[in-house]
Design a protein around this motif. Structure first.
Motif, PDB file in Angstrom:
ATOM      1  N   HIS A  64       0.838  -1.204   0.000  1.00  0.00           N
ATOM      2  CA  HIS A  64       0.000   0.000   0.000  1.00  0.00           C
ATOM      3  C   HIS A  64       0.877   1.260   0.000  1.00  0.00           C
ATOM      4  CE1 HIS A  64      -3.470  -2.551   0.903  1.00  0.00           C
ATOM      5  NE2 HIS A  64      -2.703  -3.163   1.786  1.00  0.00           N
ATOM      6  N   PRO A  65       1.667   1.459  -1.045  1.00  0.00           N
ATOM      7  CA  PRO A  65       2.590   2.601  -1.070  1.00  0.00           C
ATOM      8  C   PRO A  65       1.886   3.955  -1.054  1.00  0.00           C
ATOM      9  CG  PRO A  65       2.457   1.557  -3.231  1.00  0.00           C
ATOM     10  CD  PRO A  65       1.752   0.647  -2.269  1.00  0.00           C
ATOM     11  N   GLN A  66       0.588   3.993  -1.421  1.00  0.00           N
ATOM     12  CA  GLN A  66      -0.127   5.276  -1.417  1.00  0.00           C
ATOM     13  C   GLN A  66      -0.204   5.877  -0.023  1.00  0.00           C
ATOM     14  OE1 GLN A  66      -1.393   2.325  -2.027  1.00  0.00           O
ATOM     15  NE2 GLN A  66      -3.408   2.025  -1.080  1.00  0.00           N
ATOM     16  N   GLU A  67      -0.058   5.028   1.010  1.00  0.00           N
ATOM     17  CA  GLU A  67      -0.104   5.539   2.377  1.00  0.00           C
ATOM     18  C   GLU A  67       1.074   6.472   2.677  1.00  0.00           C
ATOM     19  OE1 GLU A  67      -2.441   5.229   4.747  1.00  0.00           O
ATOM     20  OE2 GLU A  67      -3.648   4.268   3.189  1.00  0.00           O
ATOM     21  N   LEU A  68       2.153   6.335   1.910  1.00  0.00           N
ATOM     22  CA  LEU A  68       3.319   7.190   2.124  1.00  0.00           C
ATOM     23  C   LEU A  68       3.017   8.650   1.807  1.00  0.00           C
ATOM     24  CD1 LEU A  68       6.069   4.899   0.552  1.00  0.00           C
ATOM     25  CD2 LEU A  68       5.742   5.395   2.974  1.00  0.00           C
ATOM     26  N   ALA A  69       2.012   8.900   1.025  1.00  0.00           N
ATOM     27  CA  ALA A  69       1.678  10.265   0.619  1.00  0.00           C
ATOM     28  C   ALA A  69       0.710  10.949   1.578  1.00  0.00           C
ATOM     29  CB  ALA A  69       1.082  10.259  -0.796  1.00  0.00           C
ATOM     30  N   ARG A  70       0.256  10.228   2.565  1.00  0.00           N
ATOM     31  CA  ARG A  70      -0.740  10.777   3.479  1.00  0.00           C
ATOM     32  C   ARG A  70      -0.117  11.063   4.852  1.00  0.00           C
ATOM     33  NH1 ARG A  70      -5.269  10.290   0.680  1.00  0.00           N
ATOM     34  NH2 ARG A  70      -5.546   8.504  -0.731  1.00  0.00           N
ATOM     35  N   TYR A  71      -0.574  12.147   5.464  1.00  0.00           N
ATOM     36  CA  TYR A  71      -0.100  12.482   6.804  1.00  0.00           C
ATOM     37  C   TYR A  71      -0.596  11.449   7.815  1.00  0.00           C
ATOM     38  CZ  TYR A  71       1.489  17.130   5.409  1.00  0.00           C
ATOM     39  OH  TYR A  71       2.160  18.170   4.834  1.00  0.00           O
ATOM     40  N   PRO A  72       0.181  11.219   8.862  1.00  0.00           N
ATOM     41  CA  PRO A  72      -0.281  10.314   9.930  1.00  0.00           C
ATOM     42  C   PRO A  72      -1.376  10.968  10.759  1.00  0.00           C
ATOM     43  CG  PRO A  72       1.816  11.309  10.525  1.00  0.00           C
ATOM     44  CD  PRO A  72       1.541  11.746   9.114  1.00  0.00           C
ATOM     45  N   ASP A  73      -1.991  10.183  11.601  1.00  0.00           N
ATOM     46  CA  ASP A  73      -2.972  10.704  12.553  1.00  0.00           C
ATOM     47  C   ASP A  73      -2.227  11.507  13.616  1.00  0.00           C
ATOM     48  OD1 ASP A  73      -4.862  11.226  14.472  1.00  0.00           O
ATOM     49  OD2 ASP A  73      -5.338   9.123  14.893  1.00  0.00           O
ATOM     50  N   GLY A  74      -2.369  12.826  13.568  1.00  0.00           N
ATOM     51  CA  GLY A  74      -1.641  13.688  14.494  1.00  0.00           C
ATOM     52  C   GLY A  74      -2.006  13.481  15.949  1.00  0.00           C
ATOM     53  N   ASN A  75      -3.158  12.883  16.208  1.00  0.00           N
ATOM     54  CA  ASN A  75      -3.577  12.630  17.587  1.00  0.00           C
ATOM     55  C   ASN A  75      -3.237  11.210  18.053  1.00  0.00           C
ATOM     56  OD1 ASN A  75      -4.743  15.202  18.126  1.00  0.00           O
ATOM     57  ND2 ASN A  75      -6.527  14.633  16.886  1.00  0.00           N
ATOM     58  N   GLY A  76      -2.786  10.367  17.138  1.00  0.00           N
ATOM     59  CA  GLY A  76      -2.418   9.002  17.527  1.00  0.00           C
ATOM     60  C   GLY A  76      -3.558   8.234  18.162  1.00  0.00           C
ATOM     61  N   PHE A  77      -4.757   8.341  17.605  1.00  0.00           N
ATOM     62  CA  PHE A  77      -5.954   7.783  18.225  1.00  0.00           C
ATOM     63  C   PHE A  77      -5.812   6.290  18.520  1.00  0.00           C
ATOM     64  CE2 PHE A  77     -10.028   5.576  17.888  1.00  0.00           C
ATOM     65  CZ  PHE A  77     -10.813   6.275  18.801  1.00  0.00           C
ATOM     66  N   VAL A  78      -5.394   5.514  17.525  1.00  0.00           N
ATOM     67  CA  VAL A  78      -5.337   4.061  17.691  1.00  0.00           C
ATOM     68  C   VAL A  78      -4.339   3.677  18.770  1.00  0.00           C
ATOM     69  CG1 VAL A  78      -4.699   1.879  16.586  1.00  0.00           C
ATOM     70  CG2 VAL A  78      -6.104   3.548  15.352  1.00  0.00           C
ATOM     71  N   LEU A  79      -3.125   4.245  18.714  1.00  0.00           N
ATOM     72  CA  LEU A  79      -2.105   3.881  19.701  1.00  0.00           C
ATOM     73  C   LEU A  79      -2.512   4.317  21.100  1.00  0.00           C
ATOM     74  CD1 LEU A  79       0.557   2.717  20.558  1.00  0.00           C
ATOM     75  CD2 LEU A  79       1.677   4.850  19.854  1.00  0.00           C
ATOM     76  N   LYS A  80      -3.059   5.503  21.232  1.00  0.00           N
ATOM     77  CA  LYS A  80      -3.479   5.973  22.563  1.00  0.00           C
ATOM     78  C   LYS A  80      -4.515   5.036  23.157  1.00  0.00           C
ATOM     79  CE  LYS A  80      -2.509  10.934  22.315  1.00  0.00           C
ATOM     80  NZ  LYS A  80      -3.106  12.297  22.330  1.00  0.00           N
ATOM     81  N   ASN A  81      -5.448   4.597  22.352  1.00  0.00           N
ATOM     82  CA  ASN A  81      -6.487   3.714  22.879  1.00  0.00           C
ATOM     83  C   ASN A  81      -5.952   2.319  23.167  1.00  0.00           C
ATOM     84  OD1 ASN A  81      -9.485   4.845  22.937  1.00  0.00           O
ATOM     85  ND2 ASN A  81      -8.379   5.889  21.299  1.00  0.00           N
ATOM     86  N   LYS A  82      -4.968   1.870  22.408  1.00  0.00           N
ATOM     87  CA  LYS A  82      -4.325   0.592  22.721  1.00  0.00           C
ATOM     88  C   LYS A  82      -3.558   0.692  24.038  1.00  0.00           C
ATOM     89  CE  LYS A  82      -5.375  -2.098  19.215  1.00  0.00           C
ATOM     90  NZ  LYS A  82      -6.100  -3.395  19.381  1.00  0.00           N
ATOM     91  N   LEU A  83      -2.882   1.829  24.247  1.00  0.00           N
ATOM     92  CA  LEU A  83      -2.180   2.048  25.511  1.00  0.00           C
ATOM     93  C   LEU A  83      -3.159   2.080  26.672  1.00  0.00           C
ATOM     94  CD1 LEU A  83       0.340   4.807  24.375  1.00  0.00           C
ATOM     95  CD2 LEU A  83       0.968   2.562  25.278  1.00  0.00           C
TER      96      LEU A  83
END
Length: 399
Positions: A64-83
């Motif tokens: 999925h190389p198209q993901e390289l062109a998109r900004y990350p989630d600046g709030n880190g929603f997924v990781l914060k909720n996993k933590l």
């Protein structure tokens, strides 16, 4: 008008900074010394690498190389909720007899994500300290503490160490009306010393509420492991976070989780402190793949248990080897150990490089006779000891 070209002038406290010196990269040693089959035990990295689940994810992301062109989630929603999910069940999911069985009460607005935990430490200094302020940390403490302090123009108050670790009474005595921040690493880097939960909690209770206390728990996963000889005395201060509005717990995915190259760190604190830190945090300070890899790594605690077990197996081997070689060392609760090589330490470090072994001299920590050695695989640990024996033997013969 003068013909001299003016150059930009930094503020004095930045211009006088001594930059952080990382462990020598393997590629650099191969290039400069012409050696191969290098063992690097200089940067406290996990010899097992990341979880196989993370590797699987990264292989899928290549599709999925198209993901390289998109900004990350600046709030880190997924990781914060996993933590949040993981640490809310923290006490029941980790096998430590020193922990309470009650689940932790945490919320997403108590989390700050950093580009490694170093980023968190820098954010804390930028948020809470400045010129005319003081920051307290111990002798032999992590090199980033003085760098972060000086970078904001604050004054470092360095308390003398006790048995290579933190003297908590001395730190309390050092507090003045100018103190804004206190850094404590537990376990400590580079010495590996470990404070008991009882002593650390008693210390935090005595610190005035207007001073931020940072407990840097980068090596928590090793100290709290069931295989750790420190498991009974060590306890994360996450258990008492709600009792102190001025407490910050910093963690990292760079050590036991094996994601050092991705640079993911995080902190738990009161929501008030987290809000302030997130005001100065750079937008998109974690990339998309790092955020997802960290969340996946957190779900594989079997990998953490294997990593910790290997660490303590290797630690026992190194300690036995040092004893046989007649070398003193500092007992460590982390994934590294400092061994006293003597006055010829710098020379021995250099000779080890020619043996293809990268260790970490710690003269910059006022420990010129010590090498810090990270725990590797058992084959790597044996390679380190064999190289050390060779170097010491040749040095003795030359005399």
């Amino acid at each position: 008008m003068s013909s001299e070209v003016a150059s930009p002038k930094a503020v004095d406290y930045v211009a006088q900074l001594t930059p952080y010196v990382p462990g020598k990269p393997i590629a650099e040693l191969e290039r400069e010394y012409g050696v191969s089959n290098v063992v690097k035990v200089a940067s406290n990295e996990n010899p097992l690498g990341p979880s196989p689940k993370v590797v699987d994810y990264l292989q899928q992301m290549l599709l999925h190389p198209q993901e390289l062109a998109r900004y990350p989630d600046g709030n880190g929603f997924v990781l914060k909720n996993k933590l949040l999910e993981f640490y809310s069940a923290f006490n029941s999911t980790r096998n430590s007899t020193s922990r309470s069985k009650e689940p932790l009460q945490l919320s997403v607005n108590q989390i700050t994500l950093g580009n490694g935990s170093n980023d968190i430490l820098d954010l804390l200094a930028r948020t809470f300290a400045g010129q005319n302020d003081e920051v307290i940390f111990s002798q032999y403490a992590f090199a980033v503490y003085p760098i972060a302090t000086q970078a904001v123009g604050a004054t470092a108050v360095i308390t003398p160490a006790k048995n290579w670790g933190h003297d908590l009474d001395a730190m309390l005595e050092a507090i003045t009306d100018k103190t804004r921040l206190i850094f404590i690493a537990n376990p400590n880097n580079p010495t590996g010393t470990c404070l008991s939960a009882k002593d650390l909690l008693n210390f935090i209770k005595q610190v005035p509420a207007n001073i931020v206390v940072v407990i840097d728990e980068a090596y928590e996963e090793y100290a709290s492991s069931v295989d750790s000889p420190y498991v009974e005395q060590y306890q994360s201060m996450l258990n008492v976070l709600y009792d102190f509005e001025n407490l910050v717990i910093s963690r990292t995915f760079s050590k036991a989780y094996g994601l050092a190259s991705f640079r993911v760190g995080y902190a738990f604190s009161s929501s008030v402190i987290a809000d302030l830190l997130n005001r100065v945090r750079q937008p998109f300070n974690n990339n998309t793949f790092a955020l997802e890899a960290a969340a996946i790594a957190l779900s594989d605690q079997n990998h953490i248990e294997r990593s910790a077990a290997l660490n303590w197996q290797g630690m026992n081997y190194l300690i036995e080897s040092f004893t046989q070689l007649g070398l003193d060392y500092i007992p460590s609760a982390g994934n590294f150990i400092c061994v006293n090589i003597g006055t010829e330490c710098a020379q021995i470090y250099e000779k080890l490089l020619y043996e293809g072994v990268i260790t970490r001299p710690v003269a910059n920590y006022q420990m010129p006779e010590f090498l810090r050695i990270s725990l590797g695989s058992m084959d790597e640990n044996k390679r380190v000891i064999n190289a050390l024996q060779n170097v010491l033997g040749k040095l003795s013969t030359d005399k």
